[in-house]
Design an enzyme around this catalytic site. Structure first.
Site, PDB file in Angstrom:
ATOM      1  CG  HIS A 188      -5.421  10.142  -3.278  1.00  0.00           C
ATOM      2  ND1 HIS A 188      -4.733   9.717  -3.998  1.00  0.00           N
ATOM      3  CD2 HIS A 188      -4.696  10.528  -2.205  1.00  0.00           C
ATOM      4  CE1 HIS A 188      -3.518   9.679  -3.727  1.00  0.00           C
ATOM      5  NE2 HIS A 188      -3.394  10.203  -2.310  1.00  0.00           N
ATOM      6  CE  LYS A 192      -2.977  13.864  -0.622  1.00  0.00           C
ATOM      7  NZ  LYS A 192      -2.664  12.964   0.557  1.00  0.00           N
ATOM      8  CD  GLU A 226       4.945   9.567  -3.175  1.00  0.00           C
ATOM      9  OE1 GLU A 226       4.262   9.308  -2.709  1.00  0.00           O
ATOM     10  OE2 GLU A 226       5.327   9.603  -4.610  1.00  0.00           O
ATOM     11  CG  ASP A 245       1.774   7.281  -9.691  1.00  0.00           C
ATOM     12  OD1 ASP A 245       0.621   6.879  -9.645  1.00  0.00           O
ATOM     13  OD2 ASP A 245       2.627   7.017  -8.792  1.00  0.00           O
ATOM     14  CG  HIS A 250      -2.346  12.844  -7.522  1.00  0.00           C
ATOM     15  ND1 HIS A 250      -3.770  12.130  -7.483  1.00  0.00           N
ATOM     16  CD2 HIS A 250      -1.613  11.710  -7.143  1.00  0.00           C
ATOM     17  CE1 HIS A 250      -3.743  10.973  -7.410  1.00  0.00           C
ATOM     18  NE2 HIS A 250      -2.461  10.469  -6.931  1.00  0.00           N
TER      19      HIS A 250
HETATM   20  C1  BG6 Z   1      -0.848   7.645  -5.507  1.00  0.00           C
HETATM   21  C2  BG6 Z   1       0.280   7.257  -6.439  1.00  0.00           C
HETATM   22  O1  BG6 Z   1      -1.921   8.023  -6.495  1.00  0.00           O
HETATM   23  O2  BG6 Z   1      -0.440   8.814  -4.620  1.00  0.00           O
HETATM   24  C3  BG6 Z   1       1.468   6.974  -5.468  1.00  0.00           C
HETATM   25  O3  BG6 Z   1      -0.108   6.206  -7.209  1.00  0.00           O
HETATM   26  C4  BG6 Z   1       1.912   7.832  -4.508  1.00  0.00           C
HETATM   27  O4  BG6 Z   1       2.651   6.561  -6.058  1.00  0.00           O
HETATM   28  C5  BG6 Z   1       0.466   8.383  -3.684  1.00  0.00           C
HETATM   29  O5  BG6 Z   1       2.687   7.475  -3.705  1.00  0.00           O
HETATM   30  C6  BG6 Z   1       1.055   9.600  -2.798  1.00  0.00           C
HETATM   31  O6  BG6 Z   1      -0.426  10.010  -2.234  1.00  0.00           O
HETATM   32  P1  BG6 Z   1      -0.475  10.708  -0.859  1.00  0.00           P
HETATM   33  O7  BG6 Z   1      -1.874  10.885  -0.407  1.00  0.00           O
HETATM   34  O8  BG6 Z   1       0.413   9.536   0.217  1.00  0.00           O
HETATM   35  O9  BG6 Z   1       0.405  11.753  -0.659  1.00  0.00           O
END
Ligand code: BG6
Length: 489
Positions: A188, A192, A226, A245, A250
Site C-alpha cells: 500500500h 500513497k 511509528e 512487516d 514497503h
Molecule cells: C502495514 C503494517 O502494512 O503498514 C503496519 O502491517 C504498519 O504494521 C502500516 O503500521 C503502516 O502504514 P501507514 O500507511 O499507516 O504508514
C-alpha cells in the site's frame, strides 16, 4: 495453470471500461478490512469510482449478512471519512453479504452466484486476500475449488511469504491456479499519493534527474518511525516482526521508486523491469549492518511470548551496487512505539568541493543540503540549502523551499492508498503492484539476515530506537527528529 484463465494482455485490460464487479473479501472481519478496506470501498462507491458491485465478505467468524453489516457499519463509522447518511449506508449495506469460510467452497460459490445474479450480465470478480501469508495458499485453493478463477483478479496482501523458500512456494501455488496477469500483490505504500509523486518529481522535471546519482548524492535515508504499537495484532506481528512487516515490503518498494532508472514508458511492465533491476543490484543484507530492537514492555503485551525475540524495530544500511548508486549508502529505519510518527525519504547531497566561507560562518553546521519527501497523507516536499543571514558579515543559515499538498486546492481529491490500489486492480492496471520476481529477489537478499539475525536490543517506548542506531549511520546522523519543523502556512 488454470484452464479458465484469460490470455495476458495488459494493454487491452488497461483500456477496458470498468465492468460490474463482485468483490470477494477474505479476512473481512480483520483489522485491515475494518481500518482500510471496508471504509475504502464505501468511499469509492460513494465517490462513484467503482462500477456496480457486490461485496461477498468472508472470514472464519460465524456471522450472517446482518451481523456482518453491523461489523462493517461500526468499522466505517470509526475509520471512514466523515459522517455516513442513512441513504449512503442503505445503498452500501445492500451490496454486502456474508458467508463463513468454514462453510467451504460450495457455499462461497453459491454466495458469489447470488451476487452475480443480482448484478446481471457478465461481471468481473476481484478476490481480496486480506489474510496472513500462512493462510493464503488455502484461500487460493478454495477459489480453485469454488471455480471462481474465470473473469477474476486476485489481490494478495503482504508479506508475500516469510522468506525465499516460502515466497517461491506461494508463487508456485498461486500460479497453479491464476496467471500472473491476474495477480495483484499489494504494497500500500506504492498507493500513497506521495510515493507516486516521486515518479512525477523525478521524471517530469529536467532539474533533478542529472544530479540523481552517486556524483551528487552522498547518502539516502528512508525513515518510517511509528508511534503506534501492536493494537490487537500480536498474533500476526509475533511471527512477522518489523523487518518482514515493513522493510522487505514497503521500505524496499519505496527505495526502488527513488533509485530506479527512468522507465521506457510509464507502464506496468517498464516500471516493474526497472524496479526489479534495482532489486537485482542490491547487495545482500548483512547482519553486521542491521540493528534489531524490541521496545521494553513488548513481551508483556497480550499474545506475546515472555521470551519473544521478535523485533519491533529495525535499522539497517544497504547498498545498490550499480552504475548510478555504487558507494552510496541507503539507511532504512522503522519501528513501533517510537518517539514520533513519520514517513520520510531524505536525500543528502554531497558537500561542495571547496568551502570559501570563514570558520564560524555556519556552513555545513546543520548537515548537508537535503531533498526531503514526506510520504504522509498530507504529503510534503522540502529542498533545504544554506543561504546568507541578512545583515553585515557572512553568516549562513539553513533555509528551505517547501511544498505541501494540503496547501493546494486538490487536497480533497487524494485517494487513500488502498482505495487507489483497489481501483487500479479493478481496472487491470499493475503499475503500482509488485511482481513475483521482484519479491523473490528481495527475500533472496534478506536471507543472510533472516538466517543469522543479530540479537534484539531493548529500547524505551517513546524513543528513537536502541543506541546502536548511531553507529550504523556514522559519520552521518539520522535526519529525524527534524531540527526545524515543517513550515505551516
Ligand atoms: C502495514 C503494517 O502494512 O503498514 C503496519 O502491517 C504498519 O504494521 C502500516 O503500521 C503502516 O502504514 P501507514 O500507511 O499507516 O504508514
Amino acid at each position: 495453470m488454470g484452464s479458465t484463465a484469460e490470455p495476458h494482455d495488459i494493454r487491452t485490460s488497461l483500456m477496458e471500461p470498468l465492468r460490474p464487479h463482485v468483490i470477494v473479501l477474505f479476512g473481512a472481519t480483520g483489522d485491515l478490512a475494518k481500518r482500510k478496506l471496508l471504509p475504502g470501498l464505501l468511499h469509492l462507491s460513494r465517490a462513484g469510482l467503482v462500477p456496480e458491485c457486490r461485496i461477498v465478505a468472508t472470514s472464519l467468524d460465524d456471522l450472517d449478512d446482518d451481523g456482518f453489516r453491523r461489523v462493517a457499519r461500526a468499522a466505517c463509522d470509526e475509520f471512514g471519512r466523515g459522517a455516513i447518511t442513512d441513504e449512503v449506508w442503505t445503498d452500501f449495506a445492500g451490496r454486502l453479504s456474508y458467508v463463513s469460510q468454514a462453510d467451504g467452497s460450495e457455499a462461497l460459490a453459491k454466495a458469489v452466484t447470488v451476487a452475480e445474479d443480482a448484478l446481471g450480465g457478465e461481471s468481473r470478480r476481484l478476490h481480496y486476500l486480506s489474510v496472513p501469508p500462512k493462510a493464503a495458499r488455502a484461500v487460493v485453493q478454495m477459489l480453485a475449488d469454488a471455480d471462481l478463477v474465470a473473469r477474476s483478479r486476485i489481490i494478495m496482501e503482504k508479506p508475500f511469504g516469510t522468506d525465499l523458500a516460502s515466497s517461491q512456494e506461494l508463487n508456485a501455488a498461486v500460479h497453479e491456479v491464476f496467471r500472473e496477469h491476474q495477480v495483484f500483490r499489494i504494497d500500500h505504500f506504492l498507493g500513497k499519493e506521495a510515493a507516486q509523486n516521486i515518479l512525477a518529481f523525478r521524471f517530469a522535471n529536467g532539474l533533478f534527474e542529472p544530479i540523481w546519482n552517486r556524483n551528487h548524492i552522498d547518502h539516502v535515508q528512508i525513515d518510517v518511525p511509528e508511534t503506534l504499537g501492536l493494537d490487537a495484532r500480536a498474533g500476526f506481528y509475533e511471527s512477522t516482526g518489523a523487518y518482514r512487516d515493513m522493510v522487505v515490503t514497503h521500505l524496499f518498494q519505496v527505495l526502488a521508486f527513488m533509485a530506479m532508472e527512468p522507465p521506457t514508458a510509464l507502464e506496468p511492465l517498464a516500471i516493474s523491469e526497472e524496479k526489479n533491476k534495482v532489486f537485482r543490484s542490491m547487495l545482500p543484507i548483512e547482519p553486521a549492518n542491521v540493528v534489531r530492537g524490541q521496545y521494553i514492555g513488548y513481551r508483556d503485551e497480550p499474545g506475546v511470548g515472555g521470551h519473544s525475540e521478535t523485533e519491533t524495530f529495525v535499522a539497517l544500511r544497504c547498498e545498490i551496487d550499480n552504475w548510478r548508486w555504487a558507494g552510496v549508502p541507503f539507511f532504512l529505519r522503522t519501528g513501533k512505539r517510537m518517539a514520533e510518527g513519520g514517513r520520510i525519504i531524505s536525500i543528502a547531497f554531497r558537500e561542495p568541493p571547496k568551502s570559501m566561507f570563514p570558520a564560524g560562518s555556519g556552513v555545513g553546521a546543520q548537515g548537508p543540503d537535503h531533498l526531503t519527501f514526506d510520504l504522509a497523507d498530507a504529503s510534503k516536499l522540502s529542498l533545504s540549502f544554506y543561504g546568507k543571514r541578512p545583515g553585515p558579515g557572512m553568516k549562513l543559515d539553513k533555509l528551505s523551499l517547501q511544498f505541501a499538498l494540503h496547501e493546494t486546492e486538490r487536497a480533497a481529491d487524494v485517494l487513500e492508498a488502498y482505495e487507489r490500489l483497489i481501483y487500479d486492480a479493478m481496472s487491470g492496471d499493475h503499475t503500482l503492484f509488485t511482481t513475483a520476481e521482484g519479491i523473490e529477489r528481495l527475500w533472496e537478499i534478506s536471507m543472510p539476515l533472516l538466517t543469522d539475525p543479530p540479537p534484539v536490543r531493548p529500547y524505551a517506548a517513546g524513543s528513537w530506537g536502541p543506541n546502536a542506531i548511531h553507529q550504523i549511520i556514522a559519520p552521518h546522523t539520522w535526519r529525524l527528529p527534524f531540527e526545524r519543523a515543517w513550515r505551516d502556512k
